[in-house]
Design a protein around this motif. Sequence first.
Motif, short mmCIF file in Angstrom:
data_model
loop_
_atom_site.label_atom_id
_atom_site.label_comp_id
_atom_site.label_asym_id
_atom_site.label_seq_id
_atom_site.Cartn_x
_atom_site.Cartn_y
_atom_site.Cartn_z
N GLU A 44 -7.43 -9.22 1.32
CA GLU A 44 -7.14 -8.22 0.00
C GLU A 44 -8.31 -7.10 0.13
N LYS A 45 -8.03 -6.20 1.40
CA LYS A 45 -8.78 -5.22 2.11
C LYS A 45 -7.60 -4.88 3.15
N ALA A 46 -7.41 -4.08 3.39
CA ALA A 46 -6.97 -2.79 4.38
C ALA A 46 -8.19 -1.96 4.84
N ILE A 47 -7.95 -1.05 5.91
CA ILE A 47 -8.41 -0.08 6.69
C ILE A 47 -7.37 1.00 6.97
N LEU A 48 -7.35 1.71 6.58
CA LEU A 48 -6.74 2.85 6.35
C LEU A 48 -7.82 3.97 6.95
N GLY A 49 -6.44 4.52 7.65
CA GLY A 49 -7.13 5.78 9.01
C GLY A 49 -6.64 6.68 8.73
N THR A 50 -6.83 7.85 9.02
CA THR A 50 -6.19 9.38 8.76
C THR A 50 -7.04 10.27 9.42
N ILE A 59 0.75 -1.43 -0.09
CA ILE A 59 0.51 -0.30 0.13
C ILE A 59 0.83 1.38 -0.26
N SER A 60 0.44 2.65 -0.87
CA SER A 60 1.15 4.05 -1.09
C SER A 60 0.17 4.59 -0.95
N LEU A 81 -7.71 -3.74 -2.64
CA LEU A 81 -5.96 -4.03 -2.54
C LEU A 81 -5.84 -4.48 -4.44
N GLY A 82 -6.80 -5.10 -4.63
CA GLY A 82 -6.63 -5.36 -5.99
C GLY A 82 -7.22 -5.18 -6.99
N SER A 83 -8.26 -4.24 -7.07
CA SER A 83 -8.72 -3.22 -7.38
C SER A 83 -8.75 -1.73 -7.46
N LYS A 84 -8.20 -1.13 -6.37
CA LYS A 84 -7.24 -0.36 -5.75
C LYS A 84 -8.31 1.01 -5.26
N LYS A 85 -9.97 -0.02 -5.30
CA LYS A 85 -10.81 1.21 -5.09
C LYS A 85 -10.66 1.52 -3.59
N LEU A 86 -10.98 2.92 -3.56
CA LEU A 86 -10.80 2.99 -1.61
C LEU A 86 -12.44 3.45 -1.33
N VAL A 87 -13.16 3.40 -0.33
CA VAL A 87 -14.68 3.71 -0.20
C VAL A 87 -14.08 3.84 1.10
N GLN A 88 -15.10 5.42 1.39
CA GLN A 88 -14.65 6.12 2.85
C GLN A 88 -15.59 5.39 3.86
N ILE A 89 -15.17 4.78 5.17
CA ILE A 89 -16.56 3.91 5.76
C ILE A 89 -17.66 5.45 6.57
N SER A 90 -17.25 6.59 6.59
CA SER A 90 -18.61 7.26 7.29
C SER A 90 -17.82 8.74 6.91
#
Length: 725
Positions: A102-108, A81-82, A127-136
């Motif tokens: 296959e997926k990661a949770i990223l925190g900011t 992940i970068s 990680l496969g599709s490189k799609k990013l979804v904001q949880i809330s």
Amino acid sequence: MKIFKFALVVFLTTTSILSAQDKQVTLDEIWGGAFRQEYLQALRSLNNGEEYVVQDYDRSAKTMNVDVYSYKTGKKTRTLISSSAIGGLDIFQTYSLNDTEEKAILGTNIEGIFRRSTKGIFYVYDLGSKKLVQISEDKIQEPTLSPNGNQVAYVFENNIYTKDLASGKVTQVTKDGVDNEIINGVTDWVYEEEFMFVQAYQWNKDGSKIAFLRFDETQVPEFSMDLYGTYGKQLYPTQEVFKYPKAGENNSDVSLHMYDVKSGKTSAVDLKKEYEYLPRIKWSNDANILTVQAMNRHQNNLDLIAVNATNNEASVILNEQDDAYIDVTDNLTFLNDNSFIWTSEKNGWNHIYHYNKNGKLIDQVTDGKWEVTDYYGFDPKTGRIYFQSTENGSINRDVFSIRSNGKNKVQLTQKRGTNSADFSTDFTYFINTYSSATTPSEFTLHQAKNGKKLRDIKDNKQLLEQLEPYNFSEKEFSTISVNGNDLNMWMIKPSNFDPNKEYPLFMYQYSGPGSQSVSNTFSGSNDYWYQLLADEGYIIACVDGRGTGFKGAEFKKVTQNELGKYEVEDQIDAAKLLGDRDYVNADRIGIWGWSYGGFMSSNALLKGNDTFKMAIAVAPVTSWRFYDSIYTERYMTTPQENASGYDENSPINHVDKLKGAYLLVHGGGDDNVHVQNSMQMIEALVQANKQFDWAIYPDKDHGIYGGNTRLHLYTKMTNFIKENL
């Protein structure tokens, strides 16, 4: 002429070397981060057992990476992940992978709440599709992906939510969460602090159910703190109000609940008995079996309960009892057949036990007059258990493996000091983190089957080179016989120590139940401070007295119901014995400590007023009546049951004995040991007409840090020592 020039060069070089070796450490260096060690950040083994990942922040590029390394070669194989490659996300601070990786949770935008709890903006990254979804859009707590990665659960404003990542549908699981009243899915203040966990919900193995704890805080008394803000920017103080159960007061009413994902229904679990605490929940390898650890208020009777999630039937499968208390750990581990590993002090030392799924003992795995200090896991291929222990001395740690039947134990680490391990998922390798009093952290790769070192990964040789000109004194380990016990001790003497001279002695201790301050590990910031004091002509010593850990349950639990009695006796008597040594000036002995150590140093100065000339107490408990229920009652029962135990050893009741110099320090925003402790101590000292020094650091919590705060504090303490010892 040439000979003269050569001699001059030699003279100048020699003078330069001698001058460099006499370099004095400064407080600005210590608290400015000059001596930071290098570490492997957020180390984790991947499921393939052949690679591990570490988190790395590139300061120049301002990017955060999660990089993958090969165990076998040590070379970076790829970047998992970068932040630079993720559209819509400039940076992330934290990451976690789901079970399938296959997926990661990223925190900011992570914001601290209390010691362990945070909230922030979180994303799910495929990680496969490189799609990013904001949880809330809101700052949330403890997001966790379901085992298959299709859903994510989280807590917002004391309620649990789930989000379907494909459809984006959000489901509110609980609806009764209210600040300072009802909490779902995360712990209250006292559970977070004393049982050391925040996330109070868990997905089961197939993602069909979520078990969670509900905290009803309505009967818990509130505590409030005034916060003054940054100078010149806040006209009126604000107030932080939260529920804090002090000793003997009402705790949260905690209950267990089960949420069925498919039906959307939540049901309460009847544990068939009233329990004061539910300090752990954990799903077994069977998706329908949840385990719960449940305790009485005295924390000396623990039931391990199995709950059948199909009908919520609960049954006790294991019971632990102790005359004093039982420590709650995270060592419960389920094997493939749902038998489980458990650690216990029931034979007087902390050891590993293997039970079948119904709680029947199969084997005591480890045994001896030493402690298991960490449990790393079980390898089903070899039938071996991996653990850390004190078998080679209570101040040291080594890594071992052993068969689950307790046979064929193998020591996997050989360097004397403190060793800890991170194992590959398949237990082929482990990364050993090693340090000692003379060696900063070293990271090396080893074979798990025999401990053979394969290669070096990272060390801190550069730090050692940086420290060389300071000519620091050795930290000398020994024991001292006090009150019939051989107590562990370290001592730092001035680098120019002369046994024919007398030196003032400055003692440090913490002394809390089960703690350890004398250990064969590398310097922390305080150790550099002690070297600074040694350069000023002081001897620094630390003694772990009765009540501290890793020397058996009897030694640790002797302080039960009388915190501050035996521990203080040991510090006073150790000081007297050290004062009898020819090179110690018995008229110039001081002591200091932080938190429990501040409680101790205050008591030592008051009860040992003919032994100690001065004391510093930072963030001290001054009466156990002011401290929280879980910690205090574990060792003291309640004030209603043990009034004399609370009062006879609380420094606030001994202020009339003050003779020496006393510095009292506290953070005004301390949510843990409230500044109330120091304010009450101050008032008691004033009314006893005792002179002393004190400092309050506005809005600072129990750690008293931020900006120049630590530098200011340690400058104040250093000056106080020089003026009074």
